[in-house]
Enzyme design. Structure first.
Site, PDB file in Angstrom:
ATOM      1  N   GLU A 107       7.882   8.334   5.647  1.00  0.00           N
ATOM      2  CA  GLU A 107       6.724   8.348   4.553  1.00  0.00           C
ATOM      3  C   GLU A 107       6.178   7.060   4.865  1.00  0.00           C
ATOM      4  OE1 GLU A 107       9.105  10.276   0.867  1.00  0.00           O
ATOM      5  OE2 GLU A 107       9.629   8.377   1.216  1.00  0.00           O
ATOM      6  N   ARG A 165      -2.159  -9.018  -3.856  1.00  0.00           N
ATOM      7  CA  ARG A 165      -1.057  -9.253  -3.163  1.00  0.00           C
ATOM      8  C   ARG A 165      -0.855 -10.602  -2.680  1.00  0.00           C
ATOM      9  NH1 ARG A 165      -0.493  -7.710   1.507  1.00  0.00           N
ATOM     10  NH2 ARG A 165       1.729  -7.112   1.282  1.00  0.00           N
ATOM     11  N   CYS A 195      -9.913 -15.970 -13.853  1.00  0.00           N
ATOM     12  CA  CYS A 195      -9.546 -17.131 -14.455  1.00  0.00           C
ATOM     13  C   CYS A 195      -7.957 -17.193 -14.263  1.00  0.00           C
ATOM     14  CB  CYS A 195     -10.150 -16.766 -15.955  1.00  0.00           C
ATOM     15  SG  CYS A 195     -11.908 -16.779 -15.807  1.00  0.00           S
TER      16      CYS A 195
HETATM   17  C1  LIG Z   1       6.060   2.923  -1.383  1.00  0.00           C
HETATM   18  C2  LIG Z   1       6.724   4.000  -0.727  1.00  0.00           C
HETATM   19  C3  LIG Z   1       6.632   4.404   0.692  1.00  0.00           C
HETATM   20  C4  LIG Z   1       5.639   3.695   1.490  1.00  0.00           C
HETATM   21  O1  LIG Z   1       5.903   2.335   1.947  1.00  0.00           O
HETATM   22  P1  LIG Z   1       5.046   1.832   3.140  1.00  0.00           P
HETATM   23  O2  LIG Z   1       5.534   0.390   3.000  1.00  0.00           O
HETATM   24  O3  LIG Z   1       3.666   1.670   2.425  1.00  0.00           O
HETATM   25  O4  LIG Z   1       5.047   2.198   4.378  1.00  0.00           O
HETATM   26  C5  LIG Z   1       7.297   5.590   0.984  1.00  0.00           C
HETATM   27  N1  LIG Z   1       8.399   6.003   0.439  1.00  0.00           N
HETATM   28  C6  LIG Z   1       8.394   5.727  -1.102  1.00  0.00           C
HETATM   29  C7  LIG Z   1       9.573   6.256  -2.002  1.00  0.00           C
HETATM   30  C8  LIG Z   1       7.848   4.628  -1.434  1.00  0.00           C
HETATM   31  O5  LIG Z   1       8.171   4.118  -2.811  1.00  0.00           O
END
Ligand SMILES: *Cc1c(COP(=O)(O)O)cnc(C)c1O
Length: 422
Positions: free
Chosen positions: A276, A316, A347
């Site tokens: 993911e 960030r 601010c």
């Molecule tokens: C945030 C998240 C991701 C993606 O993370 P990256 O660091 O952007 O690759 C994938 N899976 C889940 C469950 C997440 O919460």
């Protein structure tokens, strides 16, 4: 000196045409990253799926790009699911995540044919059982497991340790999965983990994979026909020149080979592997353009330059101490470099870049901050009532708006005056 280009476009011309602050996203880079991850899996020859973690950067046009690449989409809210639906994204390719989904939200997902729900807790399983009974619909689920692995990244973006709100505790997972699979309307197709974000070391990834394969075997031995292991995202990118570089594309075939070997040893069938990536697919595809508004020198201390954005469009640095690099876009001789602090205009202290090396910044210059494609637009806020900037998509020679700049009228549109104040 020529103006600085981004994805083949003159950044000063973009700033002039669309105004600043402005997010720019390169469709070419996004597609290239997606294709490269596909290729890494193809070459390692295994059954795989790529889920783009929508939370990194999402809007309707982005969902159209993801749909056309034939990959899947992670969504974490009704808002993200509605965004996918507005893009005509095939809902069977949507995977619904989150650690506290409400019954009404689960119902929305099931009614709209979301392909997979990643269940985070036993309470959620109860809610989902009620929802599926009510709707008389079957769902495929995975369970999020907390594998108890420490990822070497900022503590606020570590999510796979034992002491975490996310997922089933590893030790309890087997029993819960086995019981869940006996419930009506529920079929458990896999297990999921995600150990954190911006990880630049394969050790924690492999450690998590090992624990998940062990669990996969244990659950299969109980007669549950698990087919997939989802290992989450988290692949780090180099934010600064000279940053430690994690080669995701080299890591993927290594991971596949490792899982193959482990599965052969344990005599379990090779699962479908799911990843993911969020940041990896979009971070380097994005940049933010600002106009320098003030330049102030405090003798013997430092020089400050203030830009027309900041923590509103990029929280960030304030959240995680994240570091960025910037360049002055309007062509200038490079011999006049100096170290300055780039500040936003919220601010708060709002330091965007503590030590930026820039060529003699002056009022009116266009400044570009690189690698803002992930977790910038998606985390933007209206603090101080600054409207959310526009996002412009660059594709080959074309540029077009993918998110309109918020107007002041829109900004005020939710305000109401209770009767007694009228
Ligand atoms: C945030 C998240 C991701 C993606 O993370 P990256 O660091 O952007 O690759 C994938 N899976 C889940 C469950 C997440 O919460």
């Amino acid at each position: 000196m020529e103006n600085v280009k981004f994805s083949g476009h003159d950044t000063v011309a973009l700033a002039k045409k669309y105004g600043t602050p402005l997010y720019v996203m390169s469709e070419d880079i996004i597609r290239d990253r997606i294709e490269s991850v596909k290729k890494a899996f193809e070459e390692a020859s295994c059954d795989y799926e790529i889920n783009f973690a929508g939370k990194a950067f999402t809007n309707v046009a982005m969902c159209k790009i993801v749909a056309s690449e034939n990959i899947a989409l992670d969504a974490v809210s009704v808002g993200e699911m509605l965004t996918a639906m507005a893009a005509g994204f095939p809902m069977e390719r949507v995977c619904y995540h989150g650690n506290n989904k409400k019954s009404s939200e689960l119902k929305f997902a099931v009614e709209n044919g979301v392909g997979l729900i990643v269940v985070d807790s036993e309470d959620e399983l109860k809610k989902l059982t009620q929802v599926t009974a009510e709707l008389n619909k079957d769902v495929k689920i995975m369970f999020r497991i907390s594998p108890g692995v420490e990822a070497h990244t900022h503590e606020l973006i570590q999510t796979g340790i034992q002491d975490t709100k996310f997922g089933l505790p590893f030790e309890q997972a087997k029993d819960i999965v086995v019981r869940a699979n006996q419930l009506p309307h529920i079929s458990v197709v896999g297990i999921h983990c995600h150990i954190g974000s911006q990880i630049v070391d394969e050790v924690p990834f492999i450690a998590a994979a090992d624990k998940m394969i062990g669990l996969y075997q244990a659950i299969r031995n109980e007669g549950v026909d698990l087919r997939a292991i989802n290992l989450g995202g988290g692949f780090g990118i180099p934010y600064l020149q000279g940053d430690e570089y994690f080669d995701t594309l080299k890591y993927i075939p290594k991971l596949v080979q490792h899982v193959k070997t482990m599965c052969a040893e344990k005599q379990v069938p090779m699962p479908k592997l799911i990843v993911e990536p969020g940041r990896f697919l979009v971070c380097e595809a994005g940049a933010t353009l600002y106009t320098v508004g003030t330049v102030k020198t405090i003798p013997g201390v430092r020089k400050y330059i203030s830009v027309d954005g900041g923590m509103n469009d990029n929280p960030r640095p304030a959240l995680y101490g994240a570091e960025y690099e910037a360049v002055i876009c309007n062509g200038k001789a490079t011999e006049d470099m100096e170290e300055v602090r780039v500040s936003g205009r919220a601010c708060e202290t709002d330091t965007l870049i503590d030590k930026a090396v820039l060529n003699h910044p002056e009022v009116g210059d266009i400044l570009m901050v690189r690698n803002t494609g992930a977790y910038n637009y998606s985390m933007a806020s209206r603090y101080n009532r600054f409207p959310i900037p526009a996002v412009v998509l660059l594709s080959g020679d074309c540029s077009g708006i993918m998110v309109e700049r918020e107007s002041y009228q829109e900004l005020l549109s939710h305000d109401r005056v209770p009767d007694w104040l009228k």
